[in-house]
Design a protein around this motif. Structure first.
Motif, PDB file in Angstrom:
ATOM      1  N   VAL A 234     -49.058 -20.915   3.244  1.00 31.26           N
ATOM      2  CA  VAL A 234     -47.809 -21.298   3.897  1.00 31.26           C
ATOM      3  C   VAL A 234     -47.192 -20.001   4.412  1.00 31.26           C
ATOM      4  CG1 VAL A 234     -45.534 -22.336   3.635  1.00 31.26           C
ATOM      5  CG2 VAL A 234     -47.479 -23.283   2.370  1.00 31.26           C
ATOM      6  N   GLY A 235     -47.363 -19.751   5.701  1.00 29.64           N
ATOM      7  CA  GLY A 235     -46.854 -18.511   6.288  1.00 29.64           C
ATOM      8  C   GLY A 235     -47.537 -17.298   5.705  1.00 29.64           C
ATOM      9  N   ARG A 236     -46.755 -16.437   5.066  1.00 26.32           N
ATOM     10  CA  ARG A 236     -47.290 -15.205   4.482  1.00 26.32           C
ATOM     11  C   ARG A 236     -47.625 -15.355   2.988  1.00 26.32           C
ATOM     12  NH1 ARG A 236     -46.486 -10.303   7.085  1.00 26.32           N
ATOM     13  NH2 ARG A 236     -45.733 -10.518   9.219  1.00 26.32           N
ATOM     14  N   VAL A 237     -47.596 -16.580   2.496  1.00 23.79           N
ATOM     15  CA  VAL A 237     -47.850 -16.834   1.083  1.00 23.79           C
ATOM     16  C   VAL A 237     -49.127 -17.653   0.928  1.00 23.79           C
ATOM     17  CG1 VAL A 237     -46.908 -17.790  -1.048  1.00 23.79           C
ATOM     18  CG2 VAL A 237     -45.367 -16.757   0.626  1.00 23.79           C
ATOM     19  N   PHE A 238     -49.951 -17.258  -0.057  1.00 22.38           N
ATOM     20  CA  PHE A 238     -51.240 -17.902  -0.313  1.00 22.38           C
ATOM     21  C   PHE A 238     -51.323 -18.271  -1.792  1.00 22.38           C
ATOM     22  CE2 PHE A 238     -51.549 -14.881   3.078  1.00 22.38           C
ATOM     23  CZ  PHE A 238     -52.387 -15.442   4.037  1.00 22.38           C
ATOM     24  N   VAL A 239     -52.212 -19.206  -2.122  1.00 23.01           N
ATOM     25  CA  VAL A 239     -52.540 -19.485  -3.519  1.00 23.01           C
ATOM     26  C   VAL A 239     -54.039 -19.289  -3.704  1.00 23.01           C
ATOM     27  CG1 VAL A 239     -50.623 -21.035  -4.020  1.00 23.01           C
ATOM     28  CG2 VAL A 239     -52.728 -21.964  -3.018  1.00 23.01           C
ATOM     29  N   ALA A 240     -54.426 -18.908  -4.923  1.00 20.33           N
ATOM     30  CA  ALA A 240     -55.836 -18.638  -5.217  1.00 20.33           C
ATOM     31  C   ALA A 240     -56.112 -18.952  -6.685  1.00 20.33           C
ATOM     32  CB  ALA A 240     -56.176 -17.175  -4.915  1.00 20.33           C
ATOM     33  N   GLY A 241     -57.387 -19.097  -7.019  1.00 22.71           N
ATOM     34  CA  GLY A 241     -57.774 -19.362  -8.399  1.00 22.71           C
ATOM     35  C   GLY A 241     -57.249 -20.702  -8.879  1.00 22.71           C
ATOM     36  N   ASP A 242     -56.862 -20.776 -10.160  1.00 19.77           N
ATOM     37  CA  ASP A 242     -56.399 -22.036 -10.741  1.00 19.77           C
ATOM     38  C   ASP A 242     -55.123 -22.545 -10.096  1.00 19.77           C
ATOM     39  OD1 ASP A 242     -58.544 -22.032 -12.424  1.00 19.77           O
ATOM     40  OD2 ASP A 242     -57.430 -21.498 -14.229  1.00 19.77           O
ATOM     41  N   ALA A 243     -54.401 -21.704  -9.396  1.00 17.23           N
ATOM     42  CA  ALA A 243     -53.229 -22.181  -8.660  1.00 17.23           C
ATOM     43  C   ALA A 243     -53.633 -23.034  -7.464  1.00 17.23           C
ATOM     44  CB  ALA A 243     -52.390 -20.997  -8.179  1.00 17.23           C
ATOM     45  N   ALA A 244     -54.873 -22.872  -6.997  1.00 20.53           N
ATOM     46  CA  ALA A 244     -55.358 -23.602  -5.821  1.00 20.53           C
ATOM     47  C   ALA A 244     -56.332 -24.713  -6.178  1.00 20.53           C
ATOM     48  CB  ALA A 244     -56.030 -22.638  -4.837  1.00 20.53           C
ATOM     49  N   HIS A 245     -57.024 -24.582  -7.304  1.00 22.39           N
ATOM     50  CA  HIS A 245     -58.046 -25.568  -7.659  1.00 22.39           C
ATOM     51  C   HIS A 245     -58.331 -25.528  -9.150  1.00 22.39           C
ATOM     52  CE1 HIS A 245     -60.706 -22.065  -7.883  1.00 22.39           C
ATOM     53  NE2 HIS A 245     -60.310 -21.735  -6.660  1.00 22.39           N
ATOM     54  N   LEU A 246     -58.709 -26.668  -9.684  1.00 19.18           N
ATOM     55  CA  LEU A 246     -59.186 -26.770 -11.058  1.00 19.18           C
ATOM     56  C   LEU A 246     -60.498 -27.537 -11.046  1.00 19.18           C
ATOM     57  CD1 LEU A 246     -55.891 -27.787 -12.934  1.00 19.18           C
ATOM     58  CD2 LEU A 246     -56.956 -25.521 -12.876  1.00 19.18           C
ATOM     59  N   LEU A 247     -61.503 -26.998 -11.713  1.00 19.08           N
ATOM     60  CA  LEU A 247     -62.778 -27.671 -11.880  1.00 19.08           C
ATOM     61  C   LEU A 247     -63.421 -27.153 -13.160  1.00 19.08           C
ATOM     62  CD1 LEU A 247     -65.503 -26.185  -9.528  1.00 19.08           C
ATOM     63  CD2 LEU A 247     -63.240 -25.234  -9.630  1.00 19.08           C
TER      64      LEU A 247
END
Length: 547
Positions: A286-299
């Motif tokens: 979202v604009g200049r902000v990103f998510v990665a790792g468990d903040a973006a996906h769980l498996l």
């Protein structure tokens, strides 16, 4: 973000787990400063029941960034065996040359290795006891506020949320996180004991001994250093309480079952209940902000490893943020992070969803279908060993950065978008190194396949044949690139030229020195003409400043 051509503010990384620390080190390798907001005290509680399995590519990434061999931090499995009732149904022996072994280690050990590397890195600042509570974005950068004893405002060029399943960053951005809850539950124990399979991991389905309490009939054993094992018992659906007495009974039954009915001595070190959720964030940027790792996906069902994908997120995002930080944001390049990584993780989640009713749906008619058990064993083996649709690293064949309509493109054994093989190469200074050693430095890699160069000193062939033309073509590329030479590459003919991204994924393979196609491919890789122009102009400015 920079006032003018270059950024001056650091990248803000929220979360000091393995993904956040890896991202900070990957950015520092490309001369980008970062500040890591750690809501904890800066150290991790030792938990031997909380472990991770790294595949070859993610283990190599950590070793490249830290300069530390992980061989003593964990155990490379000597082999893998699947068992059903009393029979061994599948055995795998690992060979470092052709089939590298997974690496199993405690997560706090991995985090400690990363923290030690960060402590020696001048471009990374760790802010402990710093809990994020707000984010503000502007065209020129991001401002974040933390509360706590050291609460303050932080200014950054970009912000990346690596803050886990309950991500504050994701919630502040109002990003939906749909998926499945409690796909699997496991009772976990870490204990020191001797098993008949030294340094071998195993999966035992429907073991023949009586099991105390509710059971789904599956136990996994994975070795750790110093004679320690992590054992996982799959629990049936529901919320049955796993009491200490029940877990001790399960340990004794399992150890006796694996040791001809006699329970060997053991020391119980740690226990826990591991619940697997499958979720995928709707948006990763979202604009200049990103998510990665468990903040973006769980498996994590069927032995798959979510941390593997988190580390691949960091590797993918780092070189794109570095280009944006040094040369100015290019939207197509930064958007490609979500397009590539979300698609790769979504493919694994789809594969798991398709396997769930087959592997966990009960017996029914499948119990009577010949070969069904063997098929189940293969699926589970793929998940645990990082193979097939369930476990293999994703490819970016559908990437928006993929070049189109290259006349000179030729096939090699690595498809475009897939991770390249780690062959031995000759660097520009004449030294012999592994290809992976040159990754993550912010430059594209141009690899020429030239049989015979390995037996001659570089000075004898650097000015011969097609080398001068290729060197000139590389110098003219719209983005910084390093020229390497290899004796061979799987499936590549002599004089094939490979273009490789900074994160080790193949862009294309060309038949010889085709300057126009090489330029077009490099231009697409950095996001198209706009990104190419920005990096080219910045490179020219830097070059004139050093003359």
């Amino acid at each position: 973000m920079g006032r003018g051509r270059h950024a001056v503010d650091p990248v803000i990384i929220v979360g000091a787990g393995p993904v956040g620390l890896t991202l900070a080190l990957a950015l520092a390798r490309q001369q980008v400063p970062s500040v890591v907001l750690d809501e904890g005290p800066g150290k991790d509680e030792p938990r031997l029941a909380r472990t991770v399995v790294l595949r070859e590519d993610t283990a190599a990434l950590v070793e490249r960034l830290t300069g530390v061999s992980l061989d003593e931090a964990g155990v490379h499995w000597a082999g893998w065996r699947s068992m059903r009732r009393k029979q061994v149904t599948r055995e795998v022996r690992f060979d470092d040359a052709t089939d590298p072994a997974p690496l199993h280690l405690a997560q706090h050990v991995l985090t400690g290795v990363l923290r030690a590397a960060v402590a020696g890195q001048r471009l990374v600042k760790i802010a402990v006891d710093s809990r994020l509570d707000s984010i503000e974005q502007e065209p020129s950068g991001v401002t974040a506020h933390t509360r706590g004893p050291r609460g303050t405002w932080w200014r950054g060029s970009h912000l990346v949320g690596c803050d886990g399943p309950r991500s504050t960053v994701r919630k502040l951005l109002d990003i939906r996180f749909p998926g499945r809850t409690a796909v699997e539950r496991h009772a976990v124990a870490a204990l020191r004991t001797e098993l008949p399979w030294a340094d071998e991991a195993l999966l035992h389905r429907t073991p023949p001994w009586r099991v105390s309490g509710p059971s789904a009939g599956e136990v996994t054993g994975r070795p750790l250093p110093d004679g320690v094992w992590r054992l996982d018992w799959l629990l049936p659906p529901g919320k049955d309480l796993v009491t200490p007495e029940l877990l001790v009974a399960r340990i004794r039954e399992t150890l006796a079952g694996w040791n001809s009915g006699s329970t060997p001595p053991y020391e119980l070190l740690d226990t826990g209940v591991h619940t697997v959720h499958h979720r995928l964030a709707r948006r990763w940027r979202v604009g200049r902000v990103f998510v990665a790792g468990d903040a973006a996906h769980l498996l994590g069902a069927f032995g798959t490893q979510g941390l593997d994908e988190g580390l691949r997120d960091a590797d993918n995002l780092a070189w794109k943020l570095a280009l944006a930080w040094h040369h100015g944001s290019h939207e197509a390049l930064l958007d490609s992070y979500q397009a590539e990584r979300r698609a790769a993780v979504a493919a694994r989640l789809r594969a798991a969803d398709q396997a769930l009713p087959v592997l966990r749906g009960g017996a029914g008619i499948r119990a009577y279908v010949p070969g069904t058990a063997r098929g189940h064993d293969l699926l589970l083996t793929d998940g645990h060993l990082g193979r097939g649709p369930l476990g293999a690293p994703g490819t970016y064949d559908g990437s928006p950065l993929a070049p189109r309509h290259l006349e000179a493109e030729v096939p090699v054994d690595t498809p475009p978008g897939a991770p390249v093989e780690d062959v031995r190469v000759t660097a520009e200074d004449g030294s012999f190194v592994r290809l992976r050693d040159r990754l993550g430095r912010g430059a594209l890699l141009v690899l020429l396949i030239a049989p015979g160069t390995g037996v001659w000193e570089r000075r004898h062939w650097v000015g011969a044949g097609i080398m001068p033309r290729l060197a000139a073509a590389v110098t003219a590329l719209p983005s910084p690139a390093e020229l390497l030479v290899a004796e061979s590459y799987p499936g590549a003919a002599a004089h094939t030229v490979l273009l490789i991204r900074p994160d080790g994924h193949l862009v294309t393979a060309l038949d010889g020195v085709r300057a126009a196609d090489l330029y077009a491919a490099a231009e697409a890789t950095v996001g198209g003409p706009e990104g190419a122009r920005e990096t080219s102009e910045a490179g020219a400015t830097a070059g004139s400043a050093t003359k």
